[in-house]
Design a protein around this motif. Structure first.
Motif, PDB file in Angstrom:
ATOM      1  N   MET A 153       0.834  -1.218   0.000  1.00 34.46           N
ATOM      2  CA  MET A 153       0.000   0.000   0.000  1.00 34.46           C
ATOM      3  C   MET A 153       0.872   1.274   0.000  1.00 34.46           C
ATOM      4  SD  MET A 153      -3.479   0.264   0.550  1.00 34.46           S
ATOM      5  CE  MET A 153      -4.290  -0.197   2.053  1.00 34.46           C
ATOM      6  N   ASP A 154       1.949   1.247   0.850  1.00 35.57           N
ATOM      7  CA  ASP A 154       2.852   2.414   0.903  1.00 35.57           C
ATOM      8  C   ASP A 154       3.414   2.697  -0.481  1.00 35.57           C
ATOM      9  OD1 ASP A 154       2.431   2.627   3.552  1.00 35.57           O
ATOM     10  OD2 ASP A 154       4.299   1.662   4.169  1.00 35.57           O
ATOM     11  N   GLU A 155       3.730   1.615  -1.160  1.00 35.79           N
ATOM     12  CA  GLU A 155       4.308   1.736  -2.495  1.00 35.79           C
ATOM     13  C   GLU A 155       3.320   2.414  -3.454  1.00 35.79           C
ATOM     14  OE1 GLU A 155       7.404   1.177  -5.055  1.00 35.79           O
ATOM     15  OE2 GLU A 155       7.399   0.632  -2.941  1.00 35.79           O
ATOM     16  N   VAL A 156       2.050   2.058  -3.345  1.00 37.05           N
ATOM     17  CA  VAL A 156       1.041   2.650  -4.233  1.00 37.05           C
ATOM     18  C   VAL A 156       0.903   4.155  -3.928  1.00 37.05           C
ATOM     19  CG1 VAL A 156      -1.356   2.543  -5.042  1.00 37.05           C
ATOM     20  CG2 VAL A 156      -0.161   0.445  -4.427  1.00 37.05           C
ATOM     21  N   PHE A 157       0.900   4.487  -2.632  1.00 38.39           N
ATOM     22  CA  PHE A 157       0.844   5.918  -2.288  1.00 38.39           C
ATOM     23  C   PHE A 157       2.065   6.661  -2.840  1.00 38.39           C
ATOM     24  CE2 PHE A 157      -2.321   4.836   1.046  1.00 38.39           C
ATOM     25  CZ  PHE A 157      -3.238   5.841   0.780  1.00 38.39           C
ATOM     26  N   ALA A 158       3.241   6.038  -2.712  1.00 44.35           N
ATOM     27  CA  ALA A 158       4.464   6.700  -3.188  1.00 44.35           C
ATOM     28  C   ALA A 158       4.402   6.923  -4.704  1.00 44.35           C
ATOM     29  CB  ALA A 158       5.680   5.850  -2.818  1.00 44.35           C
ATOM     30  N   GLN A 159       3.906   5.908  -5.412  1.00 49.96           N
ATOM     31  CA  GLN A 159       3.822   6.033  -6.877  1.00 49.96           C
ATOM     32  C   GLN A 159       2.754   7.036  -7.291  1.00 49.96           C
ATOM     33  OE1 GLN A 159       5.937   4.822  -8.907  1.00 49.96           O
ATOM     34  NE2 GLN A 159       7.007   3.403  -7.549  1.00 49.96           N
ATOM     35  N   SER A 160       1.698   7.115  -6.490  1.00 52.75           N
ATOM     36  CA  SER A 160       0.639   8.083  -6.766  1.00 52.75           C
ATOM     37  C   SER A 160       1.208   9.506  -6.641  1.00 52.75           C
ATOM     38  CB  SER A 160      -0.506   7.839  -5.779  1.00 52.75           C
ATOM     39  OG  SER A 160      -1.426   8.866  -5.831  1.00 52.75           O
ATOM     40  N   LYS A 161       2.007   9.731  -5.579  1.00 53.03           N
ATOM     41  CA  LYS A 161       2.637  11.058  -5.408  1.00 53.03           C
ATOM     42  C   LYS A 161       3.535  11.395  -6.586  1.00 53.03           C
ATOM     43  CE  LYS A 161       2.488  11.153  -0.452  1.00 53.03           C
ATOM     44  NZ  LYS A 161       3.129  10.926   0.809  1.00 53.03           N
ATOM     45  N   ARG A 162       4.251  10.404  -7.087  1.00 53.86           N
ATOM     46  CA  ARG A 162       5.139  10.668  -8.238  1.00 53.86           C
ATOM     47  C   ARG A 162       4.308  11.107  -9.447  1.00 53.86           C
ATOM     48  NH1 ARG A 162       8.388   5.540  -9.480  1.00 53.86           N
ATOM     49  NH2 ARG A 162       9.462   6.825 -10.994  1.00 53.86           N
ATOM     50  N   LEU A 163       3.200  10.442  -9.655  1.00 57.25           N
ATOM     51  CA  LEU A 163       2.362  10.797 -10.812  1.00 57.25           C
ATOM     52  C   LEU A 163       1.823  12.226 -10.681  1.00 57.25           C
ATOM     53  CD1 LEU A 163       0.605   9.631 -13.366  1.00 57.25           C
ATOM     54  CD2 LEU A 163      -1.211   9.885 -11.701  1.00 57.25           C
ATOM     55  N   PHE A 164       1.227  12.520  -9.526  1.00 63.92           N
ATOM     56  CA  PHE A 164       0.584  13.833  -9.394  1.00 63.92           C
ATOM     57  C   PHE A 164       1.606  14.973  -9.318  1.00 63.92           C
ATOM     58  CE2 PHE A 164      -3.030  11.128  -7.790  1.00 63.92           C
ATOM     59  CZ  PHE A 164      -3.855  11.380  -8.879  1.00 63.92           C
ATOM     60  N   SER A 165       2.884  14.633  -9.016  1.00 65.36           N
ATOM     61  CA  SER A 165       3.918  15.677  -8.982  1.00 65.36           C
ATOM     62  C   SER A 165       4.397  16.061 -10.377  1.00 65.36           C
ATOM     63  CB  SER A 165       5.157  15.199  -8.212  1.00 65.36           C
ATOM     64  OG  SER A 165       4.789  14.705  -6.974  1.00 65.36           O
ATOM     65  N   LEU A 166       3.996  15.319 -11.395  1.00 63.85           N
ATOM     66  CA  LEU A 166       4.418  15.660 -12.760  1.00 63.85           C
ATOM     67  C   LEU A 166       3.811  17.007 -13.157  1.00 63.85           C
ATOM     68  CD1 LEU A 166       3.761  12.248 -14.600  1.00 63.85           C
ATOM     69  CD2 LEU A 166       5.994  13.185 -13.935  1.00 63.85           C
ATOM     70  N   PRO A 167       4.484  17.724 -14.058  1.00 62.69           N
ATOM     71  CA  PRO A 167       3.881  18.975 -14.547  1.00 62.69           C
ATOM     72  C   PRO A 167       2.517  18.706 -15.189  1.00 62.69           C
ATOM     73  CG  PRO A 167       6.090  18.630 -15.466  1.00 62.69           C
ATOM     74  CD  PRO A 167       5.751  17.399 -14.708  1.00 62.69           C
ATOM     75  N   LEU A 168       1.629  19.700 -15.074  1.00 62.31           N
ATOM     76  CA  LEU A 168       0.269  19.517 -15.609  1.00 62.31           C
ATOM     77  C   LEU A 168       0.294  19.126 -17.095  1.00 62.31           C
ATOM     78  CD1 LEU A 168      -2.785  19.649 -15.004  1.00 62.31           C
ATOM     79  CD2 LEU A 168      -2.710  22.062 -15.655  1.00 62.31           C
ATOM     80  N   CYS A 169       1.260  19.675 -17.846  1.00 62.37           N
ATOM     81  CA  CYS A 169       1.273  19.348 -19.288  1.00 62.37           C
ATOM     82  C   CYS A 169       1.530  17.853 -19.506  1.00 62.37           C
ATOM     83  CB  CYS A 169       2.252  20.225 -20.055  1.00 62.37           C
ATOM     84  SG  CYS A 169       3.925  20.057 -19.481  1.00 62.37           S
ATOM     85  N   ASP A 170       2.340  17.239 -18.651  1.00 62.56           N
ATOM     86  CA  ASP A 170       2.561  15.785 -18.784  1.00 62.56           C
ATOM     87  C   ASP A 170       1.303  15.019 -18.391  1.00 62.56           C
ATOM     88  OD1 ASP A 170       5.116  15.959 -19.689  1.00 62.56           O
ATOM     89  OD2 ASP A 170       6.057  15.709 -17.729  1.00 62.56           O
ATOM     90  N   LYS A 171       0.642  15.496 -17.331  1.00 60.12           N
ATOM     91  CA  LYS A 171      -0.564  14.792 -16.883  1.00 60.12           C
ATOM     92  C   LYS A 171      -1.693  14.929 -17.910  1.00 60.12           C
ATOM     93  CE  LYS A 171      -0.327  16.824 -12.758  1.00 60.12           C
ATOM     94  NZ  LYS A 171      -0.522  17.184 -11.338  1.00 60.12           N
TER      95      LYS A 171
END
Ligand SMILES: O=C(O)CCC(=O)C(=O)O
Ligand SMILES: [Fe+2]
Length: 295
Positions: A1-19
């Motif tokens: 679960m910790d791993e999923v939270f960590a990966q989620s943070k990595r995704l949302f930290s991307l610049p908006l243009c990448d998202k």
């Protein structure tokens, strides 16, 4: 679960243009920007939820199999490029598989509680081949103001059978135990590390003829960043959700007409999400440099 939270943070930290390059598709997979969703139009004044999200469904079995409108919730996922977020897809797919087994175990308890065979929900049109959607969520620290109609997530019930919800250590989630009470009384659900909050969904309410009521809930932002992981469990596209034989009698007839899962879900998604066309002009002109449109 910790791993999923960590990966989620990595995704949302991307610049908006990448998202925005990962923007959700017609099959409800991929990125949903802030304000994309409006869950409680009566109380959310003009604007949607102050959260961004990422939908991941079950990967289609036969890639390229275009089942089109007949299977509105079946299709390919959108994955961030492996060099952008190495290992991301693998972790999400593992969580998806494991959460589905938890959901099936809970569905067996629900079946027993409703006087059914314990494997009632295991049939292929139900949780044998379900629509199960992992949704990563990020609340950006906007402070909610219920009186002004500003919420992290507006009051709503989830659509399916159940939802497994994991949250980080920040308070935010509230439930209202009596949906019919006026005024509504909201209580915080304390975060519990490593645990799922299980919300009952509207299809369970329909199936069980209100023996199980769906859980009314909302999220208030308190100024902190907050992450949560929702796992929505719904039956297959073509499952007919109709009053269970053990939940009706002459004195207690069905309260809801039967409805196909895909019809019901399409209706609910349409009511609560911005039309995809709204993003087209801003993406074509200036990929990703604009925020989601105000409703
Ligand atoms: O973030 C949360 O705690 C709740 C999210 C939620 O209710 C939803 O996505 O349906
Ligand atoms: Fe919800």
């Amino acid at each position: 679960m910790d791993e999923v939270f960590a990966q989620s943070k990595r995704l949302f930290s991307l610049p908006l243009c990448d998202k925005m390059k990962l923007l959700r598709n017609e099959k409800h997979r991929g990125y949903t920007p802030i304000l994309d969703e409006l869950l409680d139009p009566e109380n959310q004044i003009r604007v949607g939820d102050y959260k961004e999200g990422y939908y991941i469904g079950i990967e289609e079995k036969n890639p390229g199999d275009d089942s089109g409108g007949e299977m509105p919730f079946y299709g390919p996922n959108i994955w961030p490029a492996e060099d952008l977020l190495p290992g991301w897809r693998k972790i999400m797919e593992k969580f998806h598989r494991e959460a589905l087994e938890v959901a099936r175990a809970i569905a067996r308890l629900i079946a027993l509680a409703l006087g059914l065979e314990n494997d009632f929900f295991d049939k292929s049109e139900m949780l044998g081949e379900p629509i199960a959607v992992l949704r990563l969520l990020h609340y950006e620290g906007q402070i909610s103001e219920p009186a002004k109609g500003i919420f992290g997530a507006g009051a709503h019930t989830d659509y399916g059978l159940i939802t497994l919800l994991a949250t980080d250590e920040n308070f935010g989630l509230q439930i209202c135990k009596d949906k019919d009470a006026k005024p509504r009384i909201w209580e915080y659900v304390a975060p519990l590390k490593g645990a799922f909050v299980v919300n009952l969904g509207d299809m369970l309410e329909r199936w069980s003829n209100c023996v199980f009521r769906s859980t009314l809930h909302r999220v208030l932002g308190n100024g902190q960043d907050r992450y949560s992981i929702a796992y929505f469990v719904e039956p297959s596209n073509d499952c007919l959700v109709e009053c269970l034989p053990t939940c009706k009698s002459d004195e207690n007839p069905p309260k809801f007409p039967p409805i196909l899962c895909k019809t019901y879900l399409s209706q609910r998604y349409k009511e609560t999400h911005v039309d995809l066309d709204t993003y087209k002009s801003s993406i074509d002109e200036n990929l990703g440099t604009q925020h989601a449109p105000m409703l």
